[in-house]
Design a protein around this motif. Structure first.
Motif, PDB file in Angstrom:
ATOM      1  N   GLN A  79       4.383  -8.629  -6.244  1.00  0.00           N
ATOM      2  CA  GLN A  79       3.212  -8.713  -5.908  1.00  0.00           C
ATOM      3  C   GLN A  79       2.747  -7.267  -6.400  1.00  0.00           C
ATOM      4  OE1 GLN A  79       3.153  -8.437  -1.829  1.00  0.00           O
ATOM      5  NE2 GLN A  79       3.494 -10.758  -1.336  1.00  0.00           N
ATOM      6  N   SER A 124       1.242  -8.320 -10.039  1.00  0.00           N
ATOM      7  CA  SER A 124       0.534  -8.445 -10.073  1.00  0.00           C
ATOM      8  C   SER A 124      -1.539  -7.767  -9.605  1.00  0.00           C
ATOM      9  CB  SER A 124       0.666 -10.040  -8.583  1.00  0.00           C
ATOM     10  OG  SER A 124      -1.255 -10.763  -8.872  1.00  0.00           O
ATOM     11  N   LYS A 125      -1.123  -6.483  -8.990  1.00  0.00           N
ATOM     12  CA  LYS A 125      -2.099  -6.853  -8.173  1.00  0.00           C
ATOM     13  C   LYS A 125      -1.857  -4.722  -9.341  1.00  0.00           C
ATOM     14  CE  LYS A 125      -3.480  -3.310  -4.115  1.00  0.00           C
ATOM     15  NZ  LYS A 125      -3.840  -3.023  -2.926  1.00  0.00           N
ATOM     16  N   GLU A 155       1.768   1.806  -3.731  1.00  0.00           N
ATOM     17  CA  GLU A 155       0.935   1.888  -4.772  1.00  0.00           C
ATOM     18  C   GLU A 155       0.312   3.379  -4.408  1.00  0.00           C
ATOM     19  OE1 GLU A 155      -2.092  -0.635  -5.121  1.00  0.00           O
ATOM     20  OE2 GLU A 155      -1.464  -0.986  -3.607  1.00  0.00           O
ATOM     21  N   GLU A 189       1.042  -1.476  -0.186  1.00  0.00           N
ATOM     22  CA  GLU A 189       0.085  -0.276   0.226  1.00  0.00           C
ATOM     23  C   GLU A 189       0.566   0.992   0.287  1.00  0.00           C
ATOM     24  OE1 GLU A 189      -0.087  -3.096   2.125  1.00  0.00           O
ATOM     25  OE2 GLU A 189      -2.005  -3.619   0.919  1.00  0.00           O
TER      26      GLU A 189
END
Length: 151
Positions: free
Chosen positions: A36, A39-40, A6, A3
């Motif tokens: 990860q 993928s997200k 991001e 997070e």
């Protein structure tokens, strides 16, 4: 941690350098974190050593350094425009025969596109370091202008 990356990707969108470096010791999970994130976001992690190595293998040794930056931009240009560029396995960029600055090569990509890259070295104070000082691939850079996220 995902997070946080991001959030940083959103924050750097309006800056001149859109580069985030994931820095940590070997086996700290940097590549796993990048996978990860890929993928997200529905994108792919780019193995720079593999992709750039394939393109440079067909070139004579004396042309590789001159072509490395252009080939890297070509590889990066194949990624979807809005997606961040996720770079891993940068070690090939440190090859002394190439006579390029690995960090500058990545920074150039990050002027027009958001880039998250796994730094293969370590952070020592405010310095990004790759290899020991006695090693021919040794590099030492200021972290100025780069968002560094320690893993």
């Amino acid at each position: 941690m995902l997070e946080k990356i991001e959030r940083l990707l959103c924050e750097i969108n309006d800056t001149s350098s859109k580069l985030i470096l994931l820095v940590g010791s070997g086996r700290s999970g940097k590549t796993r974190m990048l996978c990860q994130l890929a993928s997200k976001l529905g994108t792919e992690r780019l193995n720079v050593g593999l992709e750039l190595g394939r393109k440079m293998a067909v070139l004579p040794k004396n042309k590789r350094g001159f072509s490395a930056g252009e080939l890297l931009r070509e590889i990066a240009g194949k990624e979807r425009t809005g997606d961040p560029l996720l770079l891993d396995n940068l070690e090939l960029l440190f090859e002394p025969d190439l006579q390029i600055s690995p960090l500058e090569s990545i920074r150039r990509l990050a002027h027009s596109k958001r880039v998250v890259a796994v730094w293969p070295g370590e952070l020592r104070g405010d310095r990004l370091v790759y290899a020991d000082i006695s090693h021919p691939e040794h590099r030492d850079y200021s972290r100025d202008g780069v968002v560094v996220l320690e893993i």
